[in-house]
Design an enzyme around this catalytic site. Structure first.
Site, PDB file in Angstrom:
ATOM      1  N   GLU A 108      -1.056  19.687 -12.400  1.00 17.65           N
ATOM      2  CA  GLU A 108      -1.470  19.931 -10.955  1.00 17.65           C
ATOM      3  C   GLU A 108      -0.279  19.363 -10.081  1.00 17.65           C
ATOM      4  O   GLU A 108      -0.496  19.227  -8.811  1.00 17.65           O
ATOM      5  CB  GLU A 108      -2.661  19.088 -10.629  1.00 17.65           C
ATOM      6  CG  GLU A 108      -3.790  19.608 -11.338  1.00 17.65           C
ATOM      7  CD  GLU A 108      -5.163  18.742 -11.226  1.00 17.65           C
ATOM      8  OE1 GLU A 108      -6.135  19.230 -10.816  1.00 17.65           O
ATOM      9  OE2 GLU A 108      -5.206  17.336 -11.010  1.00 17.65           O
TER      10      GLU A 108
HETATM   11  C1  TNX Z   1      -8.251  17.441 -12.753  1.00 16.46           C
HETATM   12  S1  TNX Z   1      -7.614  17.968 -15.457  1.00 16.46           S
HETATM   13  C2  TNX Z   1      -7.235  16.542 -13.209  1.00 16.46           C
HETATM   14  C3  TNX Z   1      -7.395  15.085 -12.875  1.00 16.46           C
HETATM   15  C4  TNX Z   1      -8.687  14.921 -12.187  1.00 16.46           C
HETATM   16  C5  TNX Z   1      -9.769  15.923 -12.861  1.00 16.46           C
HETATM   17  C6  TNX Z   1     -11.095  15.404 -12.337  1.00 16.46           C
HETATM   18  C7  TNX Z   1      -6.223  17.329 -15.069  1.00 16.46           C
HETATM   19  C8  TNX Z   1      -5.242  17.445 -16.155  1.00 16.46           C
HETATM   20  N1  TNX Z   1      -6.151  16.848 -13.650  1.00 16.46           N
HETATM   21  O1  TNX Z   1      -6.513  14.885 -11.729  1.00 16.46           O
HETATM   22  O2  TNX Z   1      -9.074  13.464 -12.117  1.00 16.46           O
HETATM   23  O3  TNX Z   1      -9.296  17.345 -12.670  1.00 16.46           O
HETATM   24  O4  TNX Z   1     -11.991  16.119 -13.264  1.00 16.46           O
END
Ligand code: TNX
Length: 532
Positions: A344
């Site tokens: 992300e």
């Molecule tokens: C997505 S999944 C994220 C996390 C959050 C999570 C909550 C991922 C690699 N990154 O930063 O905590 O969703 O479900």
């Protein structure tokens, strides 16, 4: 909340009683009371079970635990088994590194195994006279003892003496994992979790043959691992007011971290540290202004938004920071992997992301570790030593398939199946729901080797069940989200695809409940499962 078994102080008594025990007549081989368990009542499902109804072994006051002479690991595993079995049985269960005894025994032996069992497997034989667990390695021997634990009546988990007949069903098990990697992840950044909470989770994971625990140590809301060369990361980023809603402060000192590594290693679980970058870095950037391109520290954040922070990609100081962190973390991490996040990074351009990762991947190798990252890292030039963790909700991913073709291995954590922080149903008090609701049958109902088109069995290193902690604060919260879905993911990682069967799984899962009650595990009593 899980109450820990206090270590029973039986060793002194055992030492005194030993001459007496050893001079005792061989145990009478009278038929023990019928076992309450069957050889196949185990999670994860063993590869092969051959029950023998004419045989069964009863643990008695005379039973000894015998280990391969000269194997310190077998002796340690024997002592761990004794510590597990003493409170409920009240028996001394001395642990002896000898070649034979005239006594009824639980023998834990290295070597002499069936060809098939490999590096992590074991075989278990139960006759009237003994239980024998054999493995090529300590990891397999430990796994075998976890199977034995489940083959005993649930009362074995009671913290004090029970009036139960401790009968193990007779027969033969040959067991080995489908995948080398069976992981769980705990997020310490959104809410910190203490050493005691983490080690309590390790205890639970080890019962289901999980062999990796990935710790998500840093994020926008907090920095939870001591780094000597950048000391304010923790004093500020782990200090009061950090974490979601400002109520998750705390951090691990290096000594804490090393204590967790050692505790987990003794349960055959390898710790994988994660430093998330180049996004999810607000805690570091709000502490050190020089980590921002404009030299201005942003305010600390306690909300749960994602995708707004980025390290400064074209500043050499960024790489000095990253190298310092990787070097210090690698030095206290005996396991092979170091996770560099990479998810992300929406505030980093695609070009900058590739630039950053192509500099950082070799830094991990420079300090002797294999780089591991969320599936986005496959947009950079990952190698055959690197591992990508698939967290998507779909079934296609072009860059992941291309990376697998150059040898990068994949750990499967599809968010709509394996994310333990998703709610079970609309009424679940904790958790999030962006990837969907995940009931037990959803967590169990997929195959790691067919989930993503083009990523077959050979490319899959294993599975992992991540637990993000935006909504979780206590050990009870952790347990409620992990149980019963964690055992589902553990079975997908260990058991053969041919044995995959929801009816069988939910029955075996229901049989775990009395154990969890005695261990004070706050599991979710899913309506899909026939709980005992
Ligand atoms: C997505 S999944 C994220 C996390 C959050 C999570 C909550 C991922 C690699 N990154 O930063 O905590 O969703 O479900």
């Amino acid at each position: 909340m899980r109450r820990r078994h206090t270590t029973t102080r039986l060793l002194a008594i055992t030492a005194l009683a030993l001459p007496l025990i050893l001079s005792a007549a061989p145990a009478p081989a009278a038929a023990p009371p019928a076992p309450t368990r069957q050889l196949s009542d185990v999670i994860p499902a063993p590869v092969e079970t051959r029950p023998d109804a004419r045989n069964a072994f009863r643990i008695s006051p005379l039973t000894v635990i015998r280990t391969t002479p000269g194997s310190a690991a077998a002796m340690r595993i024997g002592r761990q088994l004794a510590t597990t079995l003493r409170p409920a049985t009240g028996y001394p269960l001395p642990v002896l590194a000898v070649r034979s005894t005239p006594l009824p025994e639980i023998a834990l032996l290295i070597g002499g195994t069936d060809d098939r069992i490999g590096q992590q497997g074991y075989q278990l034989d139960v006759t009237r006279h003994r239980v024998t667990i054999r493995a090529n390695n300590p990891a397999g021997l430990f796994a075998g003892t976890q199977t034995l634990r489940q083959l005993l009546p649930a009362d074995i988990e009671a913290p004090d003496r029970q009036r139960t007949a401790w009968t193990v069903p007779g027969g033969h098990i040959v067991d080995h994992p489908r995948f080398d990697y069976r992981g769980a992840m705990l997020d310490l950044a959104r809410h910190f979790h203490t050493v005691d909470e983490i080690t309590a989770y390790v205890d639970l994971l080890s019962q289901y043959k999980i062999n990796y625990l990935h710790l998500h140590l840093t994020d926008d809301q907090g920095w939870r691992i001591q780094i000597d060369s950048w000391p304010r990361l923790t004093t500020v980023g782990g200090g009061p007011g950090t974490g979601v809603d400002g109520v998750g402060p705390g951090y691990l000192t290096k000594a804490d971290y090393q204590a967790i590594v050692a505790y987990a290693a003794a349960r055959h679980i390898t710790i994988i540290p994660e430093i998330d970058m180049p996004g999810h870095t607000n805690a570091a950037q709000s502490t050190y202004p020089e980590l921002n391109c404009d030299g201005v520290a942003p305010p600390p954040r306690t909300d749960i938004a994602v995708g707004y922070s980025s390290l400064c990609i074209n500043d050499e100081l960024t790489y000095r920071f990253v190298e310092d962190v990787i070097r210090e973390l690698a030095a206290i991490t005996p396991g092979p992997f170091l996770h560099i996040g990479g998810d992300e990074a929406h505030a980093t351009t695609d070009e900058d992301y590739r630039t950053f990762m192509n500099r950082v991947l070799p830094l991990v190798a420079k300090y002797g570790k294999r780089a591991y990252g969320w599936n986005e890292i496959t947009q950079a030039d990952t190698s055959a030593d690197d591992v990508a963790q698939f967290w998507g909700t779909g079934t296609t991913n072009g860059s992941l398939v291309a990376a697998a073709a150059r040898g990068t291995k994949v750990v499967m954590s599809p968010a709509n199946k394996a994310y333990l922080d998703m709610k079970y149903d609309a009424n679940t008090r904790l958790g999030l729901r962006w990837a969907g609701l995940i009931e037990v049958s959803d967590a169990y109902g997929w195959d790691p080797a067919t989930r993503v088109t083009g990523i077959g069995e050979d490319a899959v290193l294993g599975v992992e069940a991540p637990l993000w902690s935006e909504t979780l604060r206590t050990l009870d919260d952790i347990e409620h989200m992990a149980f019963p879905r964690l055992p589902a993911i553990a079975e997908l990682g260990w058991s053969t695809s041919a044995s995959h069967n929801w009816e069988s799984f939910r029955t075996r899962l229901g049989e775990q409940a009395p154990r969890w009650r005695l261990q004070q595990v706050d599991f979710y009593p899913s309506p899909q499962v026939p709980w005992l």
